[in-house]
Design a protein around this motif. Structure first.
Motif, PDB file in Angstrom:
ATOM      1  N   TYR A   9       0.853  -1.179   0.000  1.00 36.05           N
ATOM      2  CA  TYR A   9       0.000   0.000   0.000  1.00 36.05           C
ATOM      3  C   TYR A   9       0.893   1.235   0.000  1.00 36.05           C
ATOM      4  O   TYR A   9       2.002   1.199   0.535  1.00 36.05           O
ATOM      5  CB  TYR A   9      -0.916   0.017   1.227  1.00 36.05           C
ATOM      6  CG  TYR A   9      -1.780  -1.211   1.288  1.00 36.05           C
ATOM      7  CD1 TYR A   9      -2.933  -1.303   0.514  1.00 36.05           C
ATOM      8  CD2 TYR A   9      -1.424  -2.295   2.079  1.00 36.05           C
ATOM      9  CE1 TYR A   9      -3.718  -2.444   0.545  1.00 36.05           C
ATOM     10  CE2 TYR A   9      -2.203  -3.438   2.109  1.00 36.05           C
ATOM     11  CZ  TYR A   9      -3.347  -3.502   1.337  1.00 36.05           C
ATOM     12  OH  TYR A   9      -4.109  -4.633   1.356  1.00 36.05           O
ATOM     13  N   TYR A  10       0.396   2.289  -0.602  1.00 32.92           N
ATOM     14  CA  TYR A  10       1.165   3.521  -0.725  1.00 32.92           C
ATOM     15  C   TYR A  10       0.322   4.722  -0.332  1.00 32.92           C
ATOM     16  O   TYR A  10      -0.824   4.842  -0.759  1.00 32.92           O
ATOM     17  CB  TYR A  10       1.649   3.714  -2.172  1.00 32.92           C
ATOM     18  CG  TYR A  10       2.524   2.596  -2.637  1.00 32.92           C
ATOM     19  CD1 TYR A  10       3.900   2.646  -2.466  1.00 32.92           C
ATOM     20  CD2 TYR A  10       1.970   1.456  -3.222  1.00 32.92           C
ATOM     21  CE1 TYR A  10       4.703   1.585  -2.871  1.00 32.92           C
ATOM     22  CE2 TYR A  10       2.767   0.397  -3.628  1.00 32.92           C
ATOM     23  CZ  TYR A  10       4.128   0.472  -3.455  1.00 32.92           C
ATOM     24  OH  TYR A  10       4.919  -0.564  -3.850  1.00 32.92           O
ATOM     25  N   VAL A  11       0.908   5.582   0.457  1.00 33.15           N
ATOM     26  CA  VAL A  11       0.358   6.910   0.696  1.00 33.15           C
ATOM     27  C   VAL A  11       1.195   7.833  -0.176  1.00 33.15           C
ATOM     28  O   VAL A  11       2.423   7.729  -0.211  1.00 33.15           O
ATOM     29  CB  VAL A  11       0.467   7.300   2.188  1.00 33.15           C
ATOM     30  CG1 VAL A  11       0.069   8.749   2.396  1.00 33.15           C
ATOM     31  CG2 VAL A  11      -0.399   6.373   3.029  1.00 33.15           C
ATOM     32  N   TYR A  12       0.529   8.715  -0.900  1.00 32.55           N
ATOM     33  CA  TYR A  12       1.249   9.533  -1.866  1.00 32.55           C
ATOM     34  C   TYR A  12       0.720  10.957  -1.871  1.00 32.55           C
ATOM     35  O   TYR A  12      -0.403  11.228  -1.438  1.00 32.55           O
ATOM     36  CB  TYR A  12       1.133   8.917  -3.268  1.00 32.55           C
ATOM     37  CG  TYR A  12      -0.282   8.818  -3.771  1.00 32.55           C
ATOM     38  CD1 TYR A  12      -0.818   9.803  -4.589  1.00 32.55           C
ATOM     39  CD2 TYR A  12      -1.112   7.753  -3.411  1.00 32.55           C
ATOM     40  CE1 TYR A  12      -2.135   9.724  -5.038  1.00 32.55           C
ATOM     41  CE2 TYR A  12      -2.414   7.665  -3.860  1.00 32.55           C
ATOM     42  CZ  TYR A  12      -2.917   8.656  -4.673  1.00 32.55           C
ATOM     43  OH  TYR A  12      -4.216   8.582  -5.116  1.00 32.55           O
ATOM     44  N   ILE A  13       1.557  11.858  -2.359  1.00 38.44           N
ATOM     45  CA  ILE A  13       1.154  13.251  -2.523  1.00 38.44           C
ATOM     46  C   ILE A  13       1.407  13.641  -3.972  1.00 38.44           C
ATOM     47  O   ILE A  13       2.495  13.422  -4.510  1.00 38.44           O
ATOM     48  CB  ILE A  13       1.918  14.193  -1.566  1.00 38.44           C
ATOM     49  CG1 ILE A  13       1.638  13.808  -0.101  1.00 38.44           C
ATOM     50  CG2 ILE A  13       1.530  15.655  -1.839  1.00 38.44           C
ATOM     51  CD1 ILE A  13       2.418  14.629   0.919  1.00 38.44           C
ATOM     52  N   VAL A  26      -4.244   7.287  -0.955  1.00 30.97           N
ATOM     53  CA  VAL A  26      -3.732   5.965  -0.592  1.00 30.97           C
ATOM     54  C   VAL A  26      -4.174   4.988  -1.677  1.00 30.97           C
ATOM     55  O   VAL A  26      -5.267   5.123  -2.239  1.00 30.97           O
ATOM     56  CB  VAL A  26      -4.222   5.531   0.815  1.00 30.97           C
ATOM     57  CG1 VAL A  26      -5.716   5.330   0.860  1.00 30.97           C
ATOM     58  CG2 VAL A  26      -3.499   4.291   1.296  1.00 30.97           C
ATOM     59  N   THR A  27      -3.329   4.018  -1.981  1.00 29.62           N
ATOM     60  CA  THR A  27      -3.637   3.042  -3.023  1.00 29.62           C
ATOM     61  C   THR A  27      -2.854   1.758  -2.790  1.00 29.62           C
ATOM     62  O   THR A  27      -1.856   1.751  -2.070  1.00 29.62           O
ATOM     63  CB  THR A  27      -3.291   3.604  -4.421  1.00 29.62           C
ATOM     64  OG1 THR A  27      -3.692   2.665  -5.425  1.00 29.62           O
ATOM     65  CG2 THR A  27      -1.809   3.885  -4.566  1.00 29.62           C
ATOM     66  N   ILE A  65      -2.886  -2.179   5.350  1.00 32.17           N
ATOM     67  CA  ILE A  65      -3.812  -1.149   4.868  1.00 32.17           C
ATOM     68  C   ILE A  65      -4.261  -0.219   5.987  1.00 32.17           C
ATOM     69  O   ILE A  65      -4.417   0.984   5.779  1.00 32.17           O
ATOM     70  CB  ILE A  65      -5.027  -1.774   4.133  1.00 32.17           C
ATOM     71  CG1 ILE A  65      -5.904  -0.666   3.505  1.00 32.17           C
ATOM     72  CG2 ILE A  65      -5.842  -2.650   5.057  1.00 32.17           C
ATOM     73  CD1 ILE A  65      -5.229   0.217   2.508  1.00 32.17           C
ATOM     74  N   ASP A  66      -4.476  -0.739   7.175  1.00 35.00           N
ATOM     75  CA  ASP A  66      -4.934   0.111   8.278  1.00 35.00           C
ATOM     76  C   ASP A  66      -3.882   1.165   8.633  1.00 35.00           C
ATOM     77  O   ASP A  66      -4.219   2.323   8.895  1.00 35.00           O
ATOM     78  CB  ASP A  66      -5.282  -0.729   9.502  1.00 35.00           C
ATOM     79  CG  ASP A  66      -6.458  -1.653   9.256  1.00 35.00           C
ATOM     80  OD1 ASP A  66      -7.387  -1.249   8.522  1.00 35.00           O
ATOM     81  OD2 ASP A  66      -6.450  -2.784   9.782  1.00 35.00           O
ATOM     82  N   VAL A  67      -2.627   0.765   8.619  1.00 31.35           N
ATOM     83  CA  VAL A  67      -1.542   1.702   8.903  1.00 31.35           C
ATOM     84  C   VAL A  67      -1.471   2.753   7.795  1.00 31.35           C
ATOM     85  O   VAL A  67      -1.314   3.956   8.061  1.00 31.35           O
ATOM     86  CB  VAL A  67      -0.198   0.954   9.052  1.00 31.35           C
ATOM     87  CG1 VAL A  67       0.963   1.924   9.231  1.00 31.35           C
ATOM     88  CG2 VAL A  67      -0.259  -0.025  10.222  1.00 31.35           C
ATOM     89  N   ALA A  68      -1.613   2.331   6.549  1.00 25.16           N
ATOM     90  CA  ALA A  68      -1.572   3.262   5.418  1.00 25.16           C
ATOM     91  C   ALA A  68      -2.720   4.266   5.486  1.00 25.16           C
ATOM     92  O   ALA A  68      -2.516   5.471   5.289  1.00 25.16           O
ATOM     93  CB  ALA A  68      -1.615   2.492   4.101  1.00 25.16           C
ATOM     94  N   ILE A  69      -3.921   3.796   5.772  1.00 18.95           N
ATOM     95  CA  ILE A  69      -5.081   4.690   5.861  1.00 18.95           C
ATOM     96  C   ILE A  69      -4.906   5.690   6.999  1.00 18.95           C
ATOM     97  O   ILE A  69      -5.195   6.882   6.841  1.00 18.95           O
ATOM     98  CB  ILE A  69      -6.390   3.881   6.011  1.00 18.95           C
ATOM     99  CG1 ILE A  69      -6.705   3.159   4.699  1.00 18.95           C
ATOM    100  CG2 ILE A  69      -7.545   4.780   6.433  1.00 18.95           C
ATOM    101  CD1 ILE A  69      -7.836   2.145   4.803  1.00 18.95           C
ATOM    102  N   ILE A  75      -1.654  12.841   7.392  1.00 17.20           N
ATOM    103  CA  ILE A  75      -1.086  13.830   6.469  1.00 17.20           C
ATOM    104  C   ILE A  75      -2.165  14.784   5.974  1.00 17.20           C
ATOM    105  O   ILE A  75      -1.941  15.998   5.901  1.00 17.20           O
ATOM    106  CB  ILE A  75      -0.362  13.133   5.298  1.00 17.20           C
ATOM    107  CG1 ILE A  75       0.880  12.389   5.817  1.00 17.20           C
ATOM    108  CG2 ILE A  75       0.033  14.146   4.218  1.00 17.20           C
ATOM    109  CD1 ILE A  75       1.547  11.488   4.803  1.00 17.20           C
ATOM    110  N   LYS A  76      -3.340  14.266   5.652  1.00 23.75           N
ATOM    111  CA  LYS A  76      -4.432  15.125   5.183  1.00 23.75           C
ATOM    112  C   LYS A  76      -4.815  16.165   6.226  1.00 23.75           C
ATOM    113  O   LYS A  76      -5.271  17.259   5.883  1.00 23.75           O
ATOM    114  CB  LYS A  76      -5.660  14.291   4.811  1.00 23.75           C
ATOM    115  CG  LYS A  76      -5.553  13.655   3.454  1.00 23.75           C
ATOM    116  CD  LYS A  76      -6.861  12.972   3.081  1.00 23.75           C
ATOM    117  CE  LYS A  76      -6.800  12.512   1.634  1.00 23.75           C
ATOM    118  NZ  LYS A  76      -8.079  12.018   1.150  1.00 23.75           N
TER     119      LYS A  76
END
Length: 102
Positions: A9-13, A26-27, A65-69, A75-76
């Motif tokens: 999973y990726y968190v991205y900007i 997140v994706t 996924i829970d950590v990524a979300i 960040i949001k």
């Protein structure tokens, strides 16, 4: 065999061409998600399409996924200057990283 909830999973900007807008997402497939941000459905009225946020400047990798979300939400919730500091640490020149994701 992968265990439940342990994948990639990726968190991205993303930003726009002149770097005035930031979008955090997140994706589970960063390459595919970047494609869909750039090539939305014809009726898409999404934030990234309206503001032309197609350029990847930051990402983090997670196995859960829970950590990524939770990270995406964190960040949001930040003010822009804190997001800029995060990007500056990871990518000081704000180089567009889209072509480096394979």
């Amino acid at each position: 065999m992968k265990t439940l909830k342990t994948h990639n999973y990726y968190v991205y900007i993303l930003t726009n061409k002149i770097k005035t807008v930031l979008y955090t997402g997140v994706t589970n497939d960063l390459e595919k998600r970047l494609y869909w941000h750039r090539n939305p459905e014809a009726i898409d009225k999404s934030f990234t399409f309206r503001y032309k946020c197609f350029y990847l400047v930051y990402f983090e990798h997670f196995k859960d996924i829970d950590v990524a979300i939770n990270r995406e939400k964190q960040i949001k919730g930040w003010i822009r200057s804190k997001k800029e500091s995060l990007i500056n640490e990871f990518n000081p020149t704000w180089k567009f990283l889209n072509n480096e994701i394979k």
